[in-house]
Structure formats: C-alpha cells, structure tokens
Motif scaffolding. Sequence first.
Motif, mmCIF file in Angstrom:
data_model
loop_
_atom_site.group_PDB
_atom_site.id
_atom_site.type_symbol
_atom_site.label_atom_id
_atom_site.label_comp_id
_atom_site.label_asym_id
_atom_site.label_seq_id
_atom_site.Cartn_x
_atom_site.Cartn_y
_atom_site.Cartn_z
ATOM 1 N N ALA A 181 0.417 -0.906 -0.194
ATOM 2 C CA ALA A 181 -0.461 -0.124 -0.542
ATOM 3 C C ALA A 181 1.348 1.469 -0.196
ATOM 4 N N VAL A 182 0.197 2.474 -1.040
ATOM 5 C CA VAL A 182 0.645 3.664 -0.368
ATOM 6 C C VAL A 182 -0.441 4.831 -0.352
ATOM 7 N N ALA A 183 0.560 5.271 1.393
ATOM 8 C CA ALA A 183 -0.665 6.212 1.487
ATOM 9 C C ALA A 183 0.217 7.974 1.386
ATOM 10 N N TYR A 184 -0.811 8.234 0.468
ATOM 11 C CA TYR A 184 -0.950 9.785 -0.057
ATOM 12 C C TYR A 184 -0.960 10.523 0.952
ATOM 13 N N ASN A 185 -0.640 11.405 1.970
ATOM 14 C CA ASN A 185 -0.878 12.477 2.455
ATOM 15 C C ASN A 185 -1.135 13.856 2.271
ATOM 16 N N ASP A 186 -1.512 14.975 3.025
ATOM 17 C CA ASP A 186 -1.222 16.734 2.554
ATOM 18 C C ASP A 186 -0.472 17.299 2.615
ATOM 19 N N TYR A 187 0.609 17.128 2.316
ATOM 20 C CA TYR A 187 1.538 17.584 2.395
ATOM 21 C C TYR A 187 2.191 16.838 0.891
ATOM 22 N N ASN A 188 1.826 16.769 0.383
ATOM 23 C CA ASN A 188 1.710 16.267 -1.163
ATOM 24 C C ASN A 188 3.505 14.738 -1.463
ATOM 25 N N SER A 189 3.296 14.564 -0.179
ATOM 26 C CA SER A 189 4.363 13.522 -0.258
ATOM 27 C C SER A 189 3.628 11.877 -0.135
ATOM 28 N N ALA A 190 3.798 11.415 0.163
ATOM 29 C CA ALA A 190 3.678 9.341 0.419
ATOM 30 C C ALA A 190 4.503 8.795 1.367
ATOM 31 N N MET A 191 3.598 8.187 2.149
ATOM 32 C CA MET A 191 4.341 6.472 2.609
ATOM 33 C C MET A 191 4.503 5.387 2.833
ATOM 34 N N CYS A 192 5.156 5.223 1.913
ATOM 35 C CA CYS A 192 5.358 3.502 1.144
ATOM 36 C C CYS A 192 6.712 2.555 1.959
ATOM 37 N N ILE A 193 6.152 1.621 0.985
ATOM 38 C CA ILE A 193 7.640 0.273 1.118
ATOM 39 C C ILE A 193 8.428 0.766 0.180
ATOM 40 N N TYR A 194 10.156 0.933 0.622
ATOM 41 C CA TYR A 194 10.877 1.322 -0.539
ATOM 42 C C TYR A 194 11.535 0.315 -1.100
ATOM 43 N N SER A 195 11.817 0.108 -2.775
ATOM 44 C CA SER A 195 11.783 -1.082 -3.414
ATOM 45 C C SER A 195 13.382 -1.179 -3.408
ATOM 46 N N GLY A 196 14.424 -0.154 -2.807
ATOM 47 C CA GLY A 196 15.712 -0.984 -2.712
ATOM 48 C C GLY A 196 16.642 0.105 -3.204
ATOM 49 N N LYS A 197 16.237 1.258 -4.181
ATOM 50 C CA LYS A 197 16.892 1.423 -5.502
ATOM 51 C C LYS A 197 15.975 2.168 -6.264
ATOM 52 N N GLN A 198 16.333 3.839 -6.653
ATOM 53 C CA GLN A 198 15.572 4.469 -7.278
ATOM 54 C C GLN A 198 15.164 3.121 -9.142
ATOM 55 N N LYS A 199 13.833 3.369 -9.010
ATOM 56 C CA LYS A 199 13.856 2.984 -10.277
ATOM 57 C C LYS A 199 13.704 2.870 -12.369
ATOM 58 N N PRO A 200 14.562 1.692 -12.670
ATOM 59 C CA PRO A 200 15.380 2.504 -13.521
ATOM 60 C C PRO A 200 14.655 3.179 -14.972
ATOM 61 N N GLU A 201 13.888 2.670 -14.653
ATOM 62 C CA GLU A 201 13.065 3.304 -15.757
ATOM 63 C C GLU A 201 12.717 5.184 -15.658
ATOM 64 N N ARG A 202 13.000 5.399 -14.943
ATOM 65 C CA ARG A 202 12.666 6.933 -14.334
ATOM 66 C C ARG A 202 13.738 7.741 -14.616
ATOM 67 N N THR A 203 15.306 7.182 -14.281
ATOM 68 C CA THR A 203 16.144 7.450 -14.379
ATOM 69 C C THR A 203 16.536 7.196 -15.465
ATOM 70 N N GLU A 204 16.805 6.842 -16.660
ATOM 71 C CA GLU A 204 16.479 6.317 -18.558
ATOM 72 C C GLU A 204 16.036 7.829 -19.571
ATOM 73 N N GLN A 205 17.084 8.360 -19.601
ATOM 74 C CA GLN A 205 15.609 9.429 -20.386
ATOM 75 C C GLN A 205 16.178 8.968 -21.957
#
Length: 121
Positions: free
Chosen positions: A97-121
Amino acid sequence: MSILLGEDHWFSAALQISRKCVRYIFLESEEAMERYLKVLGIIGVCAALSACGDKTTGQACLGPNNSGLVEGMQSECKAGDAIATKHPAYFCDFNYAVAYNDYNSAMCIYSGKQKPERTEQ
C-alpha cells in the motif's frame, strides 16, 4: 449382518460401515458439519497466508527527526523499509500500500533503489 463373511464380501461390508459412520457424524448433525467446514476453511486460509512471503524489514527510514524524505537518504535506507517520498513512482514498491498525505508526499515501502525506467532518458 453376519460376522463371518466370505472373502469377496469383506470389502463391501467395510465400505458400508464407513459410509454409515460418515453419514452419522456429518449428515445427521448439521452443526458438526458446519464446524468441520469452518475449521477446514480456517486451516486453508492460514496455509495460504503463511505461504506468502513478506519482504518488509519492519523499520522506518525517516531520518533522525522522523521527517526526512528518502530522496536525501538513499544510501541509508534498505529495501523493505517504510519511507516518505515526494516521488512515489521512483521509490515505492507498489506490491504494498501507498499512503498519500496533505503535504504532497507519500508513505510507502522502499523498493531498494530508484526505478531504472525513471532515470533513463
């Protein structure tokens, strides 16, 4: 029923006796059958849930004052930690589960690293 049975009749006699016992135990008493099915169902659910592997660490990686975001602490956090992030698509494991809050952020379980599909351009 005679105690002395021929060789070919012993199996059918045992089968009839076992059917009568089952019928008496389960079919004569609906409450006993319901209890039996409930217990069997609970055992089945427990077996299914215990087979599921949980890869969370049970630790929160939120910094010294419990208000840090993972973006600045990637080297300190491990996969399976609970984290706060401004970019859930980059860091969150969406199998949990991912919990979003009013501070424009989220609480979640860390996957261990930044997703590669998000870093490649």
